[in-house]
Motif scaffolding. Structure first.
Motif, PDB file in Angstrom:
ATOM      1  N   ILE A 178      31.946  43.185  39.840  1.00 31.81           N
ATOM      2  CA  ILE A 178      32.986  42.170  39.638  1.00 31.81           C
ATOM      3  C   ILE A 178      33.405  41.721  41.034  1.00 31.81           C
ATOM      4  O   ILE A 178      33.908  42.521  41.824  1.00 31.81           O
ATOM      5  N   VAL A 179      33.133  40.464  41.353  1.00 32.12           N
ATOM      6  CA  VAL A 179      33.403  39.946  42.701  1.00 32.12           C
ATOM      7  C   VAL A 179      34.551  38.951  42.592  1.00 32.12           C
ATOM      8  O   VAL A 179      34.503  38.026  41.774  1.00 32.12           O
ATOM      9  N   ILE A 180      35.590  39.170  43.399  1.00 32.96           N
ATOM     10  CA  ILE A 180      36.799  38.357  43.267  1.00 32.96           C
ATOM     11  C   ILE A 180      36.948  37.448  44.477  1.00 32.96           C
ATOM     12  O   ILE A 180      37.023  37.923  45.614  1.00 32.96           O
ATOM     13  N   ALA A 181      36.974  36.150  44.218  1.00 34.18           N
ATOM     14  CA  ALA A 181      37.175  35.179  45.297  1.00 34.18           C
ATOM     15  C   ALA A 181      38.658  34.818  45.303  1.00 34.18           C
ATOM     16  O   ALA A 181      39.162  34.192  44.364  1.00 34.18           O
ATOM     17  N   VAL A 182      39.362  35.236  46.348  1.00 30.11           N
ATOM     18  CA  VAL A 182      40.805  34.990  46.426  1.00 30.11           C
ATOM     19  C   VAL A 182      41.039  33.629  47.071  1.00 30.11           C
ATOM     20  O   VAL A 182      40.685  33.396  48.222  1.00 30.11           O
ATOM     21  N   VAL A 183      41.609  32.722  46.295  1.00 30.71           N
ATOM     22  CA  VAL A 183      41.797  31.352  46.753  1.00 30.71           C
ATOM     23  C   VAL A 183      43.122  31.197  47.495  1.00 30.71           C
ATOM     24  O   VAL A 183      43.230  30.469  48.443  1.00 30.71           O
ATOM     25  N   GLU A 184      44.123  31.931  47.063  1.00 31.39           N
ATOM     26  CA  GLU A 184      45.443  31.686  47.624  1.00 31.39           C
ATOM     27  C   GLU A 184      46.227  32.966  47.463  1.00 31.39           C
ATOM     28  O   GLU A 184      46.152  33.603  46.422  1.00 31.39           O
ATOM     29  N   ARG A 185      46.998  33.358  48.450  1.00 29.27           N
ATOM     30  CA  ARG A 185      47.723  34.621  48.341  1.00 29.27           C
ATOM     31  C   ARG A 185      49.222  34.453  48.112  1.00 29.27           C
ATOM     32  O   ARG A 185      49.937  35.419  48.021  1.00 29.27           O
ATOM     33  N   GLY A 186      49.678  33.224  47.994  1.00 30.04           N
ATOM     34  CA  GLY A 186      51.120  33.019  47.771  1.00 30.04           C
ATOM     35  C   GLY A 186      51.488  33.332  46.332  1.00 30.04           C
ATOM     36  O   GLY A 186      50.635  33.742  45.546  1.00 30.04           O
ATOM     37  N   ARG A 187      52.745  33.136  45.985  1.00 25.01           N
ATOM     38  CA  ARG A 187      53.139  33.313  44.580  1.00 25.01           C
ATOM     39  C   ARG A 187      52.688  32.105  43.797  1.00 25.01           C
ATOM     40  O   ARG A 187      52.768  30.971  44.257  1.00 25.01           O
ATOM     41  N   PRO A 259      41.433  22.964  44.031  1.00 23.33           N
ATOM     42  CA  PRO A 259      40.088  22.513  44.446  1.00 23.33           C
ATOM     43  C   PRO A 259      39.124  23.665  44.780  1.00 23.33           C
ATOM     44  O   PRO A 259      37.972  23.649  44.325  1.00 23.33           O
ATOM     45  N   PRO A 260      39.557  24.728  45.501  1.00 28.31           N
ATOM     46  CA  PRO A 260      38.596  25.800  45.780  1.00 28.31           C
ATOM     47  C   PRO A 260      38.162  26.569  44.519  1.00 28.31           C
ATOM     48  O   PRO A 260      37.080  27.153  44.498  1.00 28.31           O
ATOM     49  N   THR A 261      39.020  26.551  43.467  1.00 33.22           N
ATOM     50  CA  THR A 261      38.634  27.192  42.205  1.00 33.22           C
ATOM     51  C   THR A 261      37.395  26.490  41.652  1.00 33.22           C
ATOM     52  O   THR A 261      36.404  27.129  41.275  1.00 33.22           O
ATOM     53  N   LEU A 262      37.456  25.152  41.632  1.00 31.33           N
ATOM     54  CA  LEU A 262      36.329  24.378  41.096  1.00 31.33           C
ATOM     55  C   LEU A 262      35.100  24.546  41.976  1.00 31.33           C
ATOM     56  O   LEU A 262      33.972  24.657  41.479  1.00 31.33           O
ATOM     57  N   ALA A 263      35.317  24.604  43.303  1.00 28.27           N
ATOM     58  CA  ALA A 263      34.181  24.784  44.215  1.00 28.27           C
ATOM     59  C   ALA A 263      33.533  26.152  43.987  1.00 28.27           C
ATOM     60  O   ALA A 263      32.299  26.285  44.003  1.00 28.27           O
ATOM     61  N   ALA A 264      34.358  27.179  43.735  1.00 30.02           N
ATOM     62  CA  ALA A 264      33.805  28.518  43.492  1.00 30.02           C
ATOM     63  C   ALA A 264      33.066  28.544  42.147  1.00 30.02           C
ATOM     64  O   ALA A 264      32.002  29.168  42.036  1.00 30.02           O
ATOM     65  N   LEU A 265      33.601  27.845  41.139  1.00 32.70           N
ATOM     66  CA  LEU A 265      32.901  27.785  39.848  1.00 32.70           C
ATOM     67  C   LEU A 265      31.536  27.107  40.021  1.00 32.70           C
ATOM     68  O   LEU A 265      30.523  27.570  39.478  1.00 32.70           O
ATOM     69  N   SER A 266      31.493  26.049  40.838  1.00 31.28           N
ATOM     70  CA  SER A 266      30.204  25.386  41.106  1.00 31.28           C
ATOM     71  C   SER A 266      29.244  26.332  41.797  1.00 31.28           C
ATOM     72  O   SER A 266      28.048  26.339  41.502  1.00 31.28           O
ATOM     73  N   ALA A 267      29.758  27.132  42.730  1.00 26.19           N
ATOM     74  CA  ALA A 267      28.889  28.078  43.448  1.00 26.19           C
ATOM     75  C   ALA A 267      28.282  29.081  42.465  1.00 26.19           C
ATOM     76  O   ALA A 267      27.109  29.462  42.597  1.00 26.19           O
TER      77      ALA A 267
END
Ligand code: PMV
Length: 327
Positions: A178-187, A259-267
């Motif tokens: 399970i590989v987790i791509a962290v897009v944002e660390r704020g609340r 936007p990075p969520t969609l880019a990661a889904l494309s990857a």
């Protein structure tokens, strides 16, 4: 000494819990299935003192306030009620999970706190009772009690006594990556609580979403039993995309995707097209979690690191049940 320490892992939903039928007791509209994450855990110490005073809850060195504080007090009150004890608690929690970024810090935190608090007051609760307790802090926390591959049974009873998580298989059952791509660390701007309320109450897609869950539960249960990555991945992607579709159909509409969520889904789609079986899921935040063979996890992580807007990439495997730790 009325004190104890416990550790619990976060979990990622393979079939999502999305919508409550009872807000106060945290009873879900549907069942859900998750895998615990061995890389993301919280360790919580609870100490009960005699005499008057307020509960003090510290998470990674910061005092909990507002709703977070109130939910923790509710779980502590349930434990105190069972043990017939009245004094205040000192709770402190730390671990490996970035807070409030949709990485289920509350799941691990409430599971660890439910276990530590009941151990501190000498209660010997069954796994089922602990899961019912953790659920009332944060729904998904009930699945972090058994850990491994777990199913939260929806239950029927109005008091919630039959709404708890059971272990389908231990973490050794399947060497899943399970590989987790962290897009944002704020609340996150819309909490899972608020998001699921908005979707349940106003999304034109919610009824269709709810009607689809039974099939996904069946398929995911079977895919896990058979260790079939393609069947698990396809069903988990469907569950996630349908959950997120409800947010777009809500009034007002909202989305957890950035936007990075969609880019990661494309990857992830690209990896799959090029022959690496990898499947994505997204919870109530912008991060992307990718299911793959453990032997492909480093390659998947490498790809995700190259996605613009993706910060940390965390590689995990299935994690264990919540446990009491030496103090
Ligand atoms: O347990 P909560 O209130 O943080 O809700 C979790 C909701 C999702 O993460 C989106 C889905 C799930 O099943 O964990």
């Amino acid at each position: 000494m009325r004190s104890a320490r416990a550790r619990a892992c976060a979990n990622v939903a393979l079939v999502k819990y999305w919508g409550k039928r009872d807000e106060r007791l945290v009873l879900p509209q549907t069942g859900s299935i998750s895998v615990a994450l061995d890389a993301l855990w919280t360790e919580t110490s609870v100490r009960f003192d005699d005499g008057p005073g307020e509960d003090r809850i510290e998470v990674e060195g910061t005092l909990a306030t507002g709703g977070d504080h109130a939910r923790a007090v509710r779980v502590l009150d349930l434990v105190r009620g069972r043990a017939g004890f009245r004094g205040p608690a000192e709770v402190s929690s730390h671990g490996t999970i970035p807070l409030g970024a949709g990485l289920a810090s509350s799941a691990a935190g409430f599971a660890a706190m439910a276990l530590a608090a009941s151990a501190a007051l000498g209660l010997e609760l069954t796994e089922r009772e602990l899961s019912v307790l953790a659920r009332q802090g944060s729904g998904s926390a009930c699945r972090s009690i058994p850990g491994g591959f777990a199913e939260w049974l929806r239950g029927e009873r109005p008091d919630g006594g039959d709404s708890y998580a059971v272990r389908l298989h231990g973490p050794q059952h399947w060497d899943l990556g399970i590989v987790i791509a962290v897009v944002e660390r704020g609340r996150k701007p819309v909490s899972s609580r608020q998001g699921m309320r908005q979707a349940t109450e106003s999304s034109i897609f919610y009824a269709a979403y709810r009607a689809s869950v039974q099939r996904e539960l069946h398929e995911v249960r079977r895919a896990i039993a058979e260790r079939s990555l393609s069947h698990l991945g396809e069903a988990a992607e469907r569950s996630a995309m349908r959950m997120h579709a409800t947010t777009l159909g809500a009034d007002p509409p909202f989305s957890y995707f950035l936007p990075p969520t969609l880019a990661a889904l494309s990857a992830v789609h690209r990896l799959r097209a090029e022959g690496t079986p990898a499947y994505a899921t997204v919870d109530a935040g912008p991060n992307v979690k990718v299911l793959c063979a453990a032997s492909d996890a480093l390659r998947v992580a490498e790809q995700l690191r190259g996605v613009p807007g993706v910060g940390a990439v965390i590689v995990s495997g299935p994690g264990p049940a919540a446990t009491v730790r030496p103090e």
